[in-house]
Design an enzyme around this catalytic site. Sequence first.
Site, PDB file in Angstrom:
ATOM      1  N   ASP A  36       0.263  -1.125   0.375  1.00 31.74           N
ATOM      2  CA  ASP A  36      -0.125  -0.142   0.170  1.00 31.74           C
ATOM      3  C   ASP A  36       1.100   1.350   0.033  1.00 31.74           C
ATOM      4  O   ASP A  36       0.396   2.430   0.974  1.00 31.74           O
ATOM      5  CB  ASP A  36      -0.574  -0.159   1.553  1.00 31.74           C
ATOM      6  CG  ASP A  36      -0.408  -0.370   2.540  1.00 31.74           C
ATOM      7  OD1 ASP A  36       0.958  -0.287   2.418  1.00 31.74           O
ATOM      8  OD2 ASP A  36      -0.982  -0.067   3.502  1.00 31.74           O
ATOM      9  N   HIS A 240      24.320   5.387 -17.047  1.00 26.97           N
ATOM     10  CA  HIS A 240      22.886   5.531 -16.658  1.00 26.97           C
ATOM     11  C   HIS A 240      23.431   4.493 -15.109  1.00 26.97           C
ATOM     12  O   HIS A 240      22.507   4.090 -14.766  1.00 26.97           O
ATOM     13  CB  HIS A 240      21.631   4.833 -16.508  1.00 26.97           C
ATOM     14  CG  HIS A 240      21.142   5.760 -18.175  1.00 26.97           C
ATOM     15  ND1 HIS A 240      20.407   5.333 -19.168  1.00 26.97           N
ATOM     16  CD2 HIS A 240      21.624   6.989 -18.337  1.00 26.97           C
ATOM     17  CE1 HIS A 240      20.747   7.499 -20.281  1.00 26.97           C
ATOM     18  NE2 HIS A 240      21.078   7.602 -19.390  1.00 26.97           N
ATOM     19  N   ASP A 257      26.194  13.422 -12.629  1.00 23.19           N
ATOM     20  CA  ASP A 257      25.084  13.906 -12.686  1.00 23.19           C
ATOM     21  C   ASP A 257      23.892  13.698 -12.143  1.00 23.19           C
ATOM     22  O   ASP A 257      23.335  12.842 -12.104  1.00 23.19           O
ATOM     23  CB  ASP A 257      24.847  12.430 -14.756  1.00 23.19           C
ATOM     24  CG  ASP A 257      24.081  13.022 -15.322  1.00 23.19           C
ATOM     25  OD1 ASP A 257      23.202  14.216 -15.235  1.00 23.19           O
ATOM     26  OD2 ASP A 257      24.067  13.128 -16.261  1.00 23.19           O
ATOM     27  N   ASP A 268      19.535  20.140 -15.292  1.00 22.72           N
ATOM     28  CA  ASP A 268      20.597  18.395 -15.616  1.00 22.72           C
ATOM     29  C   ASP A 268      21.544  19.157 -15.809  1.00 22.72           C
ATOM     30  O   ASP A 268      22.220  18.829 -17.214  1.00 22.72           O
ATOM     31  CB  ASP A 268      19.635  17.864 -17.276  1.00 22.72           C
ATOM     32  CG  ASP A 268      20.042  16.298 -17.494  1.00 22.72           C
ATOM     33  OD1 ASP A 268      21.166  16.217 -16.654  1.00 22.72           O
ATOM     34  OD2 ASP A 268      19.915  15.876 -18.173  1.00 22.72           O
ATOM     35  N   HIS A 347      27.181   8.018 -26.846  1.00 18.07           N
ATOM     36  CA  HIS A 347      25.666   8.686 -26.661  1.00 18.07           C
ATOM     37  C   HIS A 347      25.370   9.853 -28.203  1.00 18.07           C
ATOM     38  O   HIS A 347      26.945  10.390 -28.103  1.00 18.07           O
ATOM     39  CB  HIS A 347      25.352   9.226 -25.516  1.00 18.07           C
ATOM     40  CG  HIS A 347      26.340  10.068 -24.988  1.00 18.07           C
ATOM     41  ND1 HIS A 347      26.164  11.913 -24.803  1.00 18.07           N
ATOM     42  CD2 HIS A 347      27.207   9.485 -23.764  1.00 18.07           C
ATOM     43  CE1 HIS A 347      27.003  11.621 -23.866  1.00 18.07           C
ATOM     44  NE2 HIS A 347      27.916  10.625 -23.365  1.00 18.07           N
ATOM     45  N   HIS A 351      20.120  17.033 -25.816  1.00 18.98           N
ATOM     46  CA  HIS A 351      18.809  16.546 -25.607  1.00 18.98           C
ATOM     47  C   HIS A 351      17.528  17.946 -25.218  1.00 18.98           C
ATOM     48  O   HIS A 351      18.149  18.464 -24.489  1.00 18.98           O
ATOM     49  CB  HIS A 351      17.925  15.057 -24.939  1.00 18.98           C
ATOM     50  CG  HIS A 351      18.360  15.606 -23.464  1.00 18.98           C
ATOM     51  ND1 HIS A 351      18.031  16.125 -22.484  1.00 18.98           N
ATOM     52  CD2 HIS A 351      19.951  14.758 -22.659  1.00 18.98           C
ATOM     53  CE1 HIS A 351      18.556  15.890 -21.482  1.00 18.98           C
ATOM     54  NE2 HIS A 351      19.509  15.272 -21.470  1.00 18.98           N
ATOM     55  N   HIS A 358      14.281  14.584 -20.824  1.00 20.18           N
ATOM     56  CA  HIS A 358      14.261  14.722 -21.989  1.00 20.18           C
ATOM     57  C   HIS A 358      12.973  14.893 -22.599  1.00 20.18           C
ATOM     58  O   HIS A 358      12.078  13.745 -22.265  1.00 20.18           O
ATOM     59  CB  HIS A 358      14.723  13.223 -22.586  1.00 20.18           C
ATOM     60  CG  HIS A 358      16.050  12.629 -21.807  1.00 20.18           C
ATOM     61  ND1 HIS A 358      16.474  11.322 -22.174  1.00 20.18           N
ATOM     62  CD2 HIS A 358      17.249  13.361 -21.376  1.00 20.18           C
ATOM     63  CE1 HIS A 358      17.622  10.707 -21.366  1.00 20.18           C
ATOM     64  NE2 HIS A 358      18.025  12.421 -20.171  1.00 20.18           N
ATOM     65  N   GLU A 381      25.934  18.613 -23.889  1.00 21.90           N
ATOM     66  CA  GLU A 381      26.866  17.509 -22.390  1.00 21.90           C
ATOM     67  C   GLU A 381      27.562  15.503 -23.465  1.00 21.90           C
ATOM     68  O   GLU A 381      27.542  14.991 -23.227  1.00 21.90           O
ATOM     69  CB  GLU A 381      25.797  15.982 -21.622  1.00 21.90           C
ATOM     70  CG  GLU A 381      24.978  15.473 -22.008  1.00 21.90           C
ATOM     71  CD  GLU A 381      23.473  14.574 -21.280  1.00 21.90           C
ATOM     72  OE1 GLU A 381      23.667  13.570 -21.105  1.00 21.90           O
ATOM     73  OE2 GLU A 381      22.539  15.301 -21.724  1.00 21.90           O
ATOM     74  N   TYR A 385      34.560   7.947 -22.274  1.00 24.83           N
ATOM     75  CA  TYR A 385      34.246   6.887 -21.673  1.00 24.83           C
ATOM     76  C   TYR A 385      35.429   6.311 -21.861  1.00 24.83           C
ATOM     77  O   TYR A 385      35.043   5.487 -22.826  1.00 24.83           O
ATOM     78  CB  TYR A 385      33.149   6.358 -21.701  1.00 24.83           C
ATOM     79  CG  TYR A 385      32.452   6.808 -21.109  1.00 24.83           C
ATOM     80  CD1 TYR A 385      31.425   8.067 -20.088  1.00 24.83           C
ATOM     81  CD2 TYR A 385      31.529   7.877 -22.606  1.00 24.83           C
ATOM     82  CE1 TYR A 385      30.686   8.967 -20.194  1.00 24.83           C
ATOM     83  CE2 TYR A 385      30.351   9.377 -22.122  1.00 24.83           C
ATOM     84  CZ  TYR A 385      30.084   9.863 -21.394  1.00 24.83           C
ATOM     85  OH  TYR A 385      29.443  10.280 -20.587  1.00 24.83           O
ATOM     86  N   ARG A 403      32.179  13.161 -18.061  1.00 26.95           N
ATOM     87  CA  ARG A 403      30.839  13.666 -18.924  1.00 26.95           C
ATOM     88  C   ARG A 403      30.899  15.338 -18.291  1.00 26.95           C
ATOM     89  O   ARG A 403      30.899  15.574 -16.893  1.00 26.95           O
ATOM     90  CB  ARG A 403      29.812  12.931 -18.579  1.00 26.95           C
ATOM     91  CG  ARG A 403      28.909  13.787 -19.435  1.00 26.95           C
ATOM     92  CD  ARG A 403      27.676  12.896 -19.680  1.00 26.95           C
ATOM     93  NE  ARG A 403      26.075  12.676 -18.552  1.00 26.95           N
ATOM     94  CZ  ARG A 403      27.215  11.092 -18.132  1.00 26.95           C
ATOM     95  NH1 ARG A 403      27.783   9.619 -18.601  1.00 26.95           N
ATOM     96  NH2 ARG A 403      26.292  10.611 -16.935  1.00 26.95           N
ATOM     97  N   GLU A 405      28.167  18.644 -18.654  1.00 29.10           N
ATOM     98  CA  GLU A 405      26.945  18.550 -19.232  1.00 29.10           C
ATOM     99  C   GLU A 405      26.741  19.585 -18.165  1.00 29.10           C
ATOM    100  O   GLU A 405      26.728  20.286 -17.358  1.00 29.10           O
ATOM    101  CB  GLU A 405      25.804  17.514 -18.716  1.00 29.10           C
ATOM    102  CG  GLU A 405      24.288  18.133 -19.127  1.00 29.10           C
ATOM    103  CD  GLU A 405      23.008  16.997 -18.534  1.00 29.10           C
ATOM    104  OE1 GLU A 405      23.789  15.839 -17.785  1.00 29.10           O
ATOM    105  OE2 GLU A 405      22.882  17.152 -19.645  1.00 29.10           O
TER     106      GLU A 405
END
Length: 436
Positions: A36, A240, A257, A268, A347, A351, A358, A381, A385, A403, A405
């Site tokens: 619940d 991610h 990030d 972001d 990548h 975006h 996104h 961004e 890697y 990265r 961004e």
Amino acid sequence: MKARDFARRRQQLMRQMGDGGIAILPAAPERQRNRDVNHPYRQHSDFLYLTGLSEPEAVAVLMPGRPQGEYLLFCRERNSEMETWHGRRTGLEGACDRYGADDAFPINDVDDILPRLLENTERVYATMGSDPAFDRRLLDWVNRVRDKSRAGVTAPVEFIDLDHLLHEMRLIKSPAELRLMRKAAAISAEAHIRAMRVCRPGLNELDLEAELQHAFATGGARHSAYPSIVGGGANACILHYTENASRLRKGDLVLIDAGAEVEGYAADITRTFPVGQRYSRAQRAIYELVLEAQQAAIEMVRPGNQWNAPHDAAVEVLATGLVELGLLKGRPRTVINKGTYRRFYMHRTGHWLGLDVHDVGDYKVGGEWRVLEPGMTLTIEPGLYLPAGEKGVGPRWADIGVRIEDDVLVTTKGHEVLTAATPKSVNAIEALRSRN
Ligand code: GLY
Ligand code: MN
Ligand code: MN
């Protein structure tokens, strides 16, 4: 955001729909986390954009030109027992007084009332496909109108995807939206600075996530716009990564990030900094290459340029740098044409950003990359890697993931970096890191 901002959006949408159209949007359903216990509620961005109402169990209806009222809201009725247990409800009066509905009805009556509203309309505007249960209900309502055809009632004959109209509107941000995005950016910048200040070897990634969350909350943002990524060392190479459960080690980089959400609007931001006080030579080489790519990409954000111009600029810098550093062989042009840079940069460079991290809006129009216009907001961004074991990654480069961004607004003259308060030069970051 004020009630009149939402009213203006509804008017703008209704002008495009024209008389004879009816738009029907459901609120996001609540989602169960366990037994619940539900996940924290987040309104569907389309519904939020048009209504400002952040409650589940609601349906918004827009009927341009309807003399008895163009904007109808179905929502939960006030109920003192339910409100004692589960929290306050807007109720029918609140729907009209606070949210600007011309009329409001109990959500429990929607199956009786909506078919009647559909009678003699011509076109239904709805977002099909994202909520299959709601799509079925909508078809059921339409079928009930069709069943009455012998009584002289006409059912709508056209179904039009609401996404297109609405998402084109959402793509261009108003001054009120930009105020919220600036606030989300400012809170997020503070959070990143806090993480840079408190980081030290031996902490856990989760400790930094907690610092971010603390800064979001004290800054006035209850929610993050997406699960924060805090990846130390090799974890920075998982795009991610959200486990955030490893110990941070001296000599590694940590990639964060993370962005706050303010009244639904996202920031972001990614920064990558040393767990210790300084970048190593190899880390610095990769970091400065990504930073140069990011700056080249940001320079390409201006009205009239196409969507892919920043990406192409970033790829150009990265490919050239990867060859110079010996990580890729061949001429930069060949590396770009053959796409071999994708081994380390898999990548895209950004975006759209807005109510969804996104965000909505087409990237291509008529088969061509979209042309940037003032009021659009996007991320820039790039990253690199270099996981240990990947072909061409010697020990010197192993497990470096970087990265950087930022969130960028297209202005009439060029661009504005909304997240510019988040330090990103090597000197600025090392200065912050040396304070503990
Ligand atoms: N935080 C998700 C992204 O950067 O796209
Ligand atoms: Mn992003
Ligand atoms: Mn991000």
